[in-house]
Design an enzyme around this catalytic site. Structure first.
Site, mmCIF file in Angstrom:
data_model
loop_
_atom_site.group_PDB
_atom_site.id
_atom_site.type_symbol
_atom_site.label_atom_id
_atom_site.label_comp_id
_atom_site.label_asym_id
_atom_site.label_seq_id
_atom_site.Cartn_x
_atom_site.Cartn_y
_atom_site.Cartn_z
ATOM 1 N N CYS A 379 0.981 -1.300 -0.094
ATOM 2 C CA CYS A 379 0.141 0.028 0.162
ATOM 3 C C CYS A 379 0.777 1.264 0.094
ATOM 4 C CB CYS A 379 -1.092 -0.036 1.241
ATOM 5 S SG CYS A 379 -2.292 1.141 0.977
ATOM 6 N N HIS A 516 -3.442 -5.448 -0.080
ATOM 7 C CA HIS A 516 -2.928 -5.942 1.244
ATOM 8 C C HIS A 516 -3.109 -7.355 1.272
ATOM 9 C CE1 HIS A 516 -2.751 -2.132 3.697
ATOM 10 N NE2 HIS A 516 -3.741 -1.435 2.704
ATOM 11 N N GLU A 518 -1.627 -9.347 3.341
ATOM 12 C CA GLU A 518 -1.641 -9.870 4.514
ATOM 13 C C GLU A 518 -2.762 -10.379 5.100
ATOM 14 O OE1 GLU A 518 -1.831 -5.308 5.136
ATOM 15 O OE2 GLU A 518 -1.159 -6.716 3.856
#
Length: 545
Positions: A379, A516, A518
Site C-alpha cells: 500500500c 494488502h 496480509e
C-alpha cells in the site's frame, strides 16, 4: 436448521484474548463439521474502526466486501477458514446510527426512542441477520463486564436467551486468574467478583475460561466452580503459551468442545486437529533464522501490524525459516541512521497514512535498493517506493504524493479520482472534507498480472483478487518516464487501470503492491508474495554470511 449461540464476555481486565479464544473454539467446532460464524460486537461510539488511530486500536482488518473491521476478524478468518463480511462486526456507534436514521425517516411511528427496546432490538437483529447460514454462532462482546459502554450489548444477549430459548444459548466468561509470585498462589477472588457483576446484569455464565500465567490446578477450579455456580468441567484453564496456534489444542485437551456439543445435544464427529498439529510442528522446526524489519510509524502498538506480522510467520512456516521481526520507527532512520538496518535480511514497509516518518521510509527503501536487500512494500510502501525511485534514480526531485505535499510539482501519487467525497482538488484541507470514514477504495478488486513477471510466476495465474484500503493511487499520466527507467508495472486493476504491483528486475527481490496481501494469509497456506519474500530473505542471509 437449529441455531445455537455462544456469547463470549470478558472480565477483570481487558486484552485477555477473547478474540483468540473465540477463534480457537470456532476452529475446534469447525473441525467437528459444524457450520460456524463469529461476530464481534465493539462497544465504542465510532461507527467502525476505520478512522481510529492504529496506536489506540490496532490494525483495521478489511473484509472481502470492503468493511473496515476490528483486527479480531483477521483471527477469525485465519482460524476457521470462513470469510467475514460487514455483518460480522458492528459497534455501538453503528447501531445508534442505524436507529437514528430510522427515527428520522419516521419508521418508529412517533415512538420515544430508548435503549430498551430500540437499541437492544437493533443489536439482536444484526446478530440474527449474520447467523442466517450458520448453525453455531459465536458472538464476542468487546470490552470488560462493568464498562458502561457494554451494557446495551449485555442486555441484548441476555434477552436473546429468553427469545430463542435458554437451551440454545451458552454464555462463556473469559476472566483473569492472577498468579501472585511472592505468595506462590493463584487468586480466584477477581473471577468471583466478575461473575457476580455479570449475574447482576442477569447473565449466569455456563462456562468460565480462566486466563492465567500458570495452569489453574484442579482444587482451584473446584473452588471457582463452587462460588460461580458452574460445573467443574466447565472451568477451563487457559495458561499463557508462546504461540496462539496452540490454543485450539489446549481447549480441545480440556474437552471444551465436548461440553458444548453435549449441552446443545449435537451428534457430530470428533474434531480432527491434524492441521493445527502441522502448524505447531512447522513453527518449532526450522532450518534457518532471519531478521525482517518492519519500518513503520505505529510501532508503539504491535497490533497495528498484526496481519503483516502473522503473514511473515506463516511464510516462515512454509520455508522452514524462523522469522525474527523487528519493529523499527521510521523516524529513527530519518537522520540516515542506517546502523539499525544493517542486520536485516529483508525490509517491509506496510500501509499507513500521513507524512510523519516518510523521510525515514524513503531512506529505508533507498538502502534496500542500493544494498540489494529484499524489499516488500504494501500500500503506502508501494507508493513511496515509486517516489524514492523517481527522486533518486530518474532524478525527478520534485516527485511526491499530494498526501504529503498538496502543491508538489510532480504528483506521481495523487488522490483517486471520482471517488465519493474526495474529488475536490482541495480535499487535503480539513475544512473541505466531508467524510473520511468509508470513503476509500475498499475490499476485493481484480488485478491482471503481466506475463513473465515475478508476481505472475508466484500466483501462477493471470487474474488475482486482493483486498484494498487506500485513498491515493499512482498517477498514470506521470508514470511512463519512471517505468522507462526500469521500474516495471506488473499488475494493474481490470476496471480502472490502477497500478497494483511494481517490480525492479535488476534487484534480487524488490516488489511492492497497492493491495494488502496480509489479509488473506493463513497459517496453513501462507501467501505467495510473503512466502517468496521470506525465501529471498533466507538467500540474502546465506549470501551475506
Amino acid at each position: 436448521m437449529t441455531k445455537n449461540y455462544i456469547f463470549i464476555t470478558g472480565g477483570v481486565v481487558s486484552s485477555l484474548g477473547k478474540g483468540i479464544a473465540a477463534a480457537s473454539l470456532g476452529a475446534i467446532l469447525k473441525a467437528r463439521n459444524l457450520n460456524i460464524t463469529i461476530i464481534k460486537l465493539d462497544p465504542y461510539i465510532n461507527v467502525d474502526p476505520g478512522t481510529i488511530s492504529p496506536i489506540q486500536h490496532g490494525e483495521v482488518f478489511v473484509t472481502e466486501d470492503g468493511a473496515e473491521t476490528d483486527l479480531d476478524l483477521g483471527h477469525y478468518e485465519r482460524f476457521i477458514h470462513t470469510k467475514m463480511t460487514f455483518l460480522n462486526n458492528f459497534t455501538t456507534g453503528g447501531v445508534y446510527s442505524q436507529v437514528l436514521k430510522k427515527e428520522r425517516r419516521g419508521d418508529y411511528l412517533g415512538a420515544t426512542i430508548q435503549v430498551i427496546p430500540h437499541i437492544t432490538n437493533a443489536i439482536k437483529e444484526r446478530i440474527i441477520l449474520c447467523s442466517e447460514n450458520s448453525n453455531i454462532i459465536l458472538v464476542e462482546i468487546g470490552g470488560t463486564v462493568g464498562d458502561i459502554e457494554s451494557l446495551p450489548f449485555l442486555e441484548a444477549i441476555r434477552q436473546m436467551a429468553v427469545d430463542i430459548g435458554r437451551k440454545n444459548v451458552i454464555y462463556i466468561h473469559l476472566t483473569l486468574v492472577p498468579y501472585i509470585a511472592t505468595a506462590g498462589e493463584i487468586k480466584t477472588k477477581p473471577t468471583q467478583h466478575s461473575v457476580k457483576q455479570l449475574l447482576s446484569i442477569g447473565i449466569q455464565p455456563d462456562i468460565l475460561i480462566c486466563r492465567s500465567e500458570k495452569t489453574v490446578p484442579l482444587h482451584e477450579r473446584k473452588k471457582i466452580a463452587l462460588f460461580c455456580n458452574v460445573p467443574v468441567d466447565a472451568v477451563i484453564s487457559l495458561k499463557d503459551v508462546n504461540s496462539i496456534y496452540k490454543i485450539p489444542k489446549l481447549l480441545k485437551n480440556q474437552k471444551l468442545d465436548d461440553y458444548i456439543c453435549n449441552y446443545f445435544k449435537l451428534n457430530v464427529p470428533e474434531a480432527d486437529l491434524q492441521e493445527w498439529e502441522e502448524v505447531i510442528y512447522a513453527e518449532k522446526n526450522f532450518n534457518n533464522t532471519i531478521v525482517i524489519g518492519i519500518i513503520g510509524k505505529y510501532i508503539k502498538l504491535p497490533d497495528a501490524y498484526k496481519s503483516v506480522m502473522e503473514a511473515l510467520k506463516h511464510a516462515g512456516f512454509k520455508n522452514k525459516i524462523k522469522v525474527d521481526i523487528q519493529l523499527i520507527d521510521s523516524q529513527e532512520v530519518e537522520n540516515k541512521n542506517f546502523q539499525i538496518l544493517k542486520n536485516l535480511n529483508g525490509i517491509l514497509i506496510p500501509g499507513g497514512f500521513g507524512d510523519r516518518g516518510i523521510v525515514g521510509k524513503l531512506l529505508s527503501i533507498q538502502y534496500a535498493r542500493e544494498n540489494h536487500i529484499p524489499y516488500f512494500g504494501i500500500c503506502l510502501g508501494m507508493q513511496i517506493a515509486i517516489i524514492e525511485f523517481a527522486q533518486n534514480v530518474v532524478g525527478i526531485k520534485e516527485a511526491n504524493s499530494t498526501e504529503f505535499d498538496p502543491q508538489c510539482k510532480y504528483p506521481i501519487i495523487d488522490l483517486i479520482k471520482n471517488r465519493p467525497n474526495n474529488s475536490s482538488k482541495n480535499y487535503n484541507k480539513i475544512e473541505n472534507r466531508i467524510n473520511l470514514g468509508g470513503t476509500m477504495r475498499l475490499g476485493s478488486q481484480p488485478c491482471k498480472l503481466s506475463a513473465n513477471s515475478l508476481s505472475r510466476k508466484l500466483y501462477n495465474q493471470e487474474i488475482i483478487i486482493e483486498r484494498h484500503r487506500h485513498r491515493y493511487e499512482v498517477n498514470n499520466l506521470l508514470f511512463k518516464k519512471i517505468e522507462a527507467a526500469g521500474l516495471q508495472v506488473t499488475g494493474r486493476s481490470q476496471k480502472n487501470n490502477v497500478v497494483e504491483i511494481i517490480e525492479l528486475s535488476n534487484h534480487p527481490w524488490f516488489l511492492a503492491c497497492q493491495f494488502h496481501p496480509e489479509f488473506t494469509s493463513t497459517p496453513r497456506d501462507g501467501h505467495p508474495l510473503f512466502i517468496d519474500f521470506i525465501k529471498s530473505a533466507g538467500k540474502h542471509k546465506k549470501n551475506f554470511i
